[in-house]
Design a protein around this motif. Structure first.
Motif, PDB file in Angstrom:
ATOM      1  N   GLU A  71     108.811 -61.124  52.812  1.00 12.89           N
ATOM      2  CA  GLU A  71     109.522 -62.504  52.559  1.00 12.89           C
ATOM      3  C   GLU A  71     108.635 -63.522  52.974  1.00 12.89           C
ATOM      4  N   ILE A  72     108.365 -64.307  51.921  1.00  9.45           N
ATOM      5  CA  ILE A  72     107.483 -65.254  52.012  1.00  9.45           C
ATOM      6  C   ILE A  72     108.326 -66.759  52.014  1.00  9.45           C
ATOM      7  N   LYS A  73     108.219 -67.187  53.418  1.00  9.49           N
ATOM      8  CA  LYS A  73     109.143 -68.317  53.404  1.00  9.49           C
ATOM      9  C   LYS A  73     108.443 -69.733  53.234  1.00  9.49           C
ATOM     10  N   ILE A  74     107.090 -69.435  52.879  1.00 11.58           N
ATOM     11  CA  ILE A  74     106.386 -70.967  52.624  1.00 11.58           C
ATOM     12  C   ILE A  74     105.885 -70.575  51.158  1.00 11.58           C
ATOM     13  N   SER A  75     104.946 -71.459  50.656  1.00 10.72           N
ATOM     14  CA  SER A  75     104.319 -71.038  49.333  1.00 10.72           C
ATOM     15  C   SER A  75     103.475 -69.753  49.288  1.00 10.72           C
ATOM     16  N   LEU A  76     103.324 -68.907  48.170  1.00  8.58           N
ATOM     17  CA  LEU A  76     102.507 -68.088  48.105  1.00  8.58           C
ATOM     18  C   LEU A  76     101.014 -68.236  48.658  1.00  8.58           C
ATOM     19  N   ALA A  77     100.494 -69.386  48.028  1.00  6.42           N
ATOM     20  CA  ALA A  77      99.292 -70.027  48.474  1.00  6.42           C
ATOM     21  C   ALA A  77      99.067 -70.072  49.910  1.00  6.42           C
ATOM     22  N   GLY A  78     100.165 -70.697  50.610  1.00  5.39           N
ATOM     23  CA  GLY A  78     100.140 -70.720  51.969  1.00  5.39           C
ATOM     24  C   GLY A  78     100.280 -69.393  52.895  1.00  5.39           C
ATOM     25  N   TYR A  79     101.068 -68.355  52.135  1.00  9.83           N
ATOM     26  CA  TYR A  79     101.197 -67.156  52.782  1.00  9.83           C
ATOM     27  C   TYR A  79      99.811 -66.242  53.028  1.00  9.83           C
ATOM     28  N   LEU A  80      99.060 -66.596  51.984  1.00 12.11           N
ATOM     29  CA  LEU A  80      97.806 -65.975  51.548  1.00 12.11           C
ATOM     30  C   LEU A  80      96.597 -66.537  52.373  1.00 12.11           C
TER      31      LEU A  80
END
Length: 199
Positions: A71-80
């Motif tokens: 579950e990515i609650k922020i952007s993918l870039a932020g998650y990574l």
């Protein structure tokens, strides 16, 4: 089905393709889109391209394995980027623990006072480790070598060999049991570290 030009898709669409359709091409697009960014981010902290690439690889392995449930609650870039931050901190802690362990080993084994007799013992130990490792079942040996000698994570081993993490864990457990039987009361991790310091 989307008309397919993955490079033009947003991160959100790519994630939807991965989660709902298990689309490998979409995952590859995310991989290529963020690989260098994550490597550069990790490298700025660690100053080691090998460590930065290993951390980045682990992150993508984890994302792939959890692709259906993540579950990515922020952007993918932020998650990574957040994943890189925690991986880097964990790597630094691990390196410090390993450094402290090896320093303690050298002190306890008095490496500065090694005699010809000690050198002979080290060679015999090295040979025994090689023989015991060679006696392991093929896949079990391959996993064990990647884990203990190349220091790869279970997830990285799973990706490299195309097997599940649980299978990796079973192979390592089996290898450790066999090796421990060969070396009796010796601590296997101590022997391996000693062997690596001599090599």
């Amino acid at each position: 089905m989307y008309p397919y030009r993955s490079a033009t898709f947003t991160d959100e669409i790519l994630l939807e393709l991965i989660q709902n359709e298990d689309n490998r091409v979409a995952f590859e697009e995310i991989y290529h889109r963020y690989w260098q960014l994550l490597v550069d981010t990790a490298y700025r902290r660690l100053k080691s391209i090998e460590a930065a690439e290993e951390i980045t690889q682990d992150i993508f392995v984890s994302l792939f394995l959890k692709r259906k449930s993540v579950e990515i609650k922020i952007s993918l870039a932020g998650y990574l980027k957040t994943a890189v931050k925690y991986k880097v901190l964990n790597y630094i802690r691990t390196q410090q623990v390993q450094y402290n362990f090896e320093t303690k080993m050298k002190q306890e084994l008095h490496f500065e006072d090694i005699t010809p007799h000690h050198t002979l013992q080290a060679k015999e130990l090295s040979q025994k480790i090689k023989e015991s490792t060679a006696a392991l079942p093929e896949k079990c040996r391959e996993v064990f070598m990647l884990s203990r000698f190349e220091k790869l994570s279970n997830k990285a081993i799973a990706l490299r060999l195309g097997i599940s993490v649980s299978t990796v864990e079973k192979h390592i457990s089996k290898a450790m049991k066999i090796m421990n039987e060969h070396f009796g009361d010796y601590k296997l991790e101590l022997l391996i570290t000693f062997y690596l310091l001599q090599s």
